[in-house]
Structure formats: C-alpha cells, structure tokens
Design an enzyme around this catalytic site. Structure first.
Site, PDB file in Angstrom:
ATOM      1  N   GLU A  79      70.007  49.067  41.210  1.00  0.00           N
ATOM      2  CA  GLU A  79      69.339  50.171  41.899  1.00  0.00           C
ATOM      3  C   GLU A  79      69.742  50.072  43.363  1.00  0.00           C
ATOM      4  O   GLU A  79      70.137  49.017  43.836  1.00  0.00           O
ATOM      5  CB  GLU A  79      67.816  50.051  41.799  1.00  0.00           C
ATOM      6  CG  GLU A  79      67.261  49.785  40.416  1.00  0.00           C
ATOM      7  CD  GLU A  79      65.800  49.371  40.478  1.00  0.00           C
ATOM      8  OE1 GLU A  79      64.974  50.153  41.002  1.00  0.00           O
ATOM      9  OE2 GLU A  79      65.481  48.258  40.024  1.00  0.00           O
TER      10      GLU A  79
ATOM     11  N   ASP B 230      58.162  44.272  31.022  1.00  0.00           N
ATOM     12  CA  ASP B 230      58.932  43.460  31.967  1.00  0.00           C
ATOM     13  C   ASP B 230      58.004  43.066  33.104  1.00  0.00           C
ATOM     14  O   ASP B 230      57.107  43.821  33.500  1.00  0.00           O
ATOM     15  CB  ASP B 230      60.180  44.196  32.468  1.00  0.00           C
ATOM     16  CG  ASP B 230      59.895  45.466  33.227  1.00  0.00           C
ATOM     17  OD1 ASP B 230      59.826  45.422  34.470  1.00  0.00           O
ATOM     18  OD2 ASP B 230      59.744  46.523  32.580  1.00  0.00           O
TER      19      ASP B 230
ATOM     20  N   ASP C  68      70.007  44.314  36.941  1.00  0.00           N
ATOM     21  CA  ASP C  68      69.181  45.400  37.481  1.00  0.00           C
ATOM     22  C   ASP C  68      69.914  46.016  38.666  1.00  0.00           C
ATOM     23  O   ASP C  68      69.993  45.415  39.748  1.00  0.00           O
ATOM     24  CB  ASP C  68      67.825  44.825  37.902  1.00  0.00           C
ATOM     25  CG  ASP C  68      66.866  45.878  38.431  1.00  0.00           C
ATOM     26  OD1 ASP C  68      67.310  46.973  38.827  1.00  0.00           O
ATOM     27  OD2 ASP C  68      65.646  45.598  38.473  1.00  0.00           O
TER      28      ASP C  68
END
Length: 268
Positions: A137, A50, A135
């Site tokens: 986080e 990635d 994503d």
C-alpha cells in the site's frame, strides 16, 4: 387500518425469509458497520482474521472455537520494525490450532533487499505456516515516507520481495493490497500470485479491474470472540474442498495446474 397491518405483516415475513436465506458460516462473529457486500462475504464457508499489536492480547483458544479458520499476523515493517505482539500471536495461534501466516508491511523508502533481510531474520521459516503475505500500500499517512514511487520502480521492488519470500519459505506468497495501490501499480500485473484485496464498501469485483481474488478483507470493524474491539475479517473465495487444496499445496487451486508444472506448489 387493515391494509396497513397486512402490509406490516407481509414486510416482517419477507425480512424473516431474507434472513433465513442468508448463509452465515461465522455465527458467533459480527460487524459494527456492515456494508451490503458483507452478506455475500459471510456466505463464504472459510473465514478468518488478520491482526497486529493494535488488537492487544488475544485469546486464541476463543478465536479458534468461534470458527476462525485462518489468521494472518503482522510480523515486520520496513527494515527495522517487528510488531510488538508478533511472536506472542505467532505462538498463540499455533498452540490453539489456528492456521496462521506472517505478513510484511512494505516501507517504500527502504530498499527491497533490506526489507527482505529483515523479514527473514525475524519470521520463522515454519513449514506448517500459511504462505507469507506482502502488504503493498502507499504510506500516505507516514511522516517519514509519504511518497508514491513510479510504477516501474514500485513493481520491481514488489517482484523482488515476492521472489525472496518464496525462496525463503518455499511457498508462493500472497499479495495484499488496496484499491489505490492496485490501480497505480498492480492492475494487469502479477497474475500468477494469489491476491488478497481490501474492499470494505463494496464487493471486490466492483472496485478492482480484472482481478480475481483469493482472499477478501471485507470489514475492519468485525467482532470476534477472543479479540477485544474491532478486527479485520476476511473470506476465502471458495469451498471447503478448495480450501483443503490450498492448505495442501500452498497454491490458489485455480492456479495449481499451471504452477505445479513449474514446481511452484508444495504438494505436501
């Protein structure tokens, strides 16, 4: 000294045998700071990377010829940021024949709707792309938004964004997360989504409670021909046949029977 020489010889043979017995399906790639779990990660036949602007210009033809079988490319963040190299990487990977998908990095001080409107405005709805990635986080190092939300609020935002991604692309999104966010928000939740887990110091099974992973980000210090410096490396959990199934359906093969009955897999 004879016994010392014999011991040294035996040790050398054991090391050679151990190396010979370790499968590595990514022979032209390496790691700067490997941890013990990397040996197992390398044994998975499907490997990928990635990337974001931080990797700089990428020679995607070299990335592909090295054996890379997938790439996830940073596209958007929050509701007002597009990665500086997203379009360049998106086009370059496709031209080189590297299957690629886009990921959105969540900013917890922006509404879920604004973020998905931004994602849809900037990420092409390419039917040949891999499923999109959300994503999730905590942004602990952010000067603008270091806070953590209550679990219910963070989970509701996550669910909304996953639903919007799926409605836009027609593909079941992948959840990328780390140990802390998973423990705070995702543990025991969203079982019907494929999970991509970051675990760079141990195998995911040792860091995540009751979470079956589809993708494992096992190092941030990988080296890949065509990429200057360090890059994240990732492994798919299964076999070549299971990867082919994923590519054909956009669903984790282990979820396929249940999700296809609900019309949630592509069946290309």
């Amino acid at each position: 000294m004879t016994w010392i020489r014999r011991l040294a010889a035996g040790t050398a043979l054991a090391l050679v045998g151990a190396c010979a017995g370790t499968a590595d399906f990514y022979p032209t790639k390496g790691d700067v700071k490997p941890h013990p779990g990397v040996a197992r990660a390398k044994a998975h036949p499907i490997q990928g990377i990635d990337v974001s602007k931080w990797q700089g210009p990428i020679d995607w033809a070299s990335v592909r010829s090295a054996g890379t079988q997938f790439a996830f490319i940073k596209a958007t963040e929050g509701g007002d940021h597009v990665d500086d190299r997203f379009r360049e990487n998106w086009v370059g990977a496709a031209r080189a024949g590297v299957p690629r998908g886009a990921y959105h990095f969540v900013f917890w001080c922006r509404s879920a709707k604004e973020q998905m409107d931004w994602f849809k405005a900037n990420v092409p709805n390419d039917p040949n792309a891999l499923p999109p990635v959300l994503d999730v986080e905590w942004n602990g190092h952010s000067q603008k938004c270091p806070k953590k939300l209550p679990k219910a609020e963070a989970l509701a935002m996550t669910q909304y964004m996953l639903q919007e991604m799926e409605a836009y692309t027609g593909k079941r999104p992948i959840i990328y997360t780390d140990i802390t966010f998973h423990k705070d928000v995702l543990e025991g939740e969203l079982e019907d989504y494929p999970h991509w887990l970051r675990s760079t110091a141990a195998e995911p099974e040792n860091r995540y409670v009751n979470r079956r992973w589809m993708l494992w980000q096992f190092t941030s210090t990988g080296r890949v021909p065509g990429v200057r410096g360090d890059v994240d490396r990732n492994a798919f959990y299964g076999t070549q046949a299971e990867w082919a199934s994923f590519m054909a359906t956009d669903c984790d093969p282990r979820h396929y029977r249940r999700l296809s009955a609900a019309g949630l897999c592509a069946d290309k």
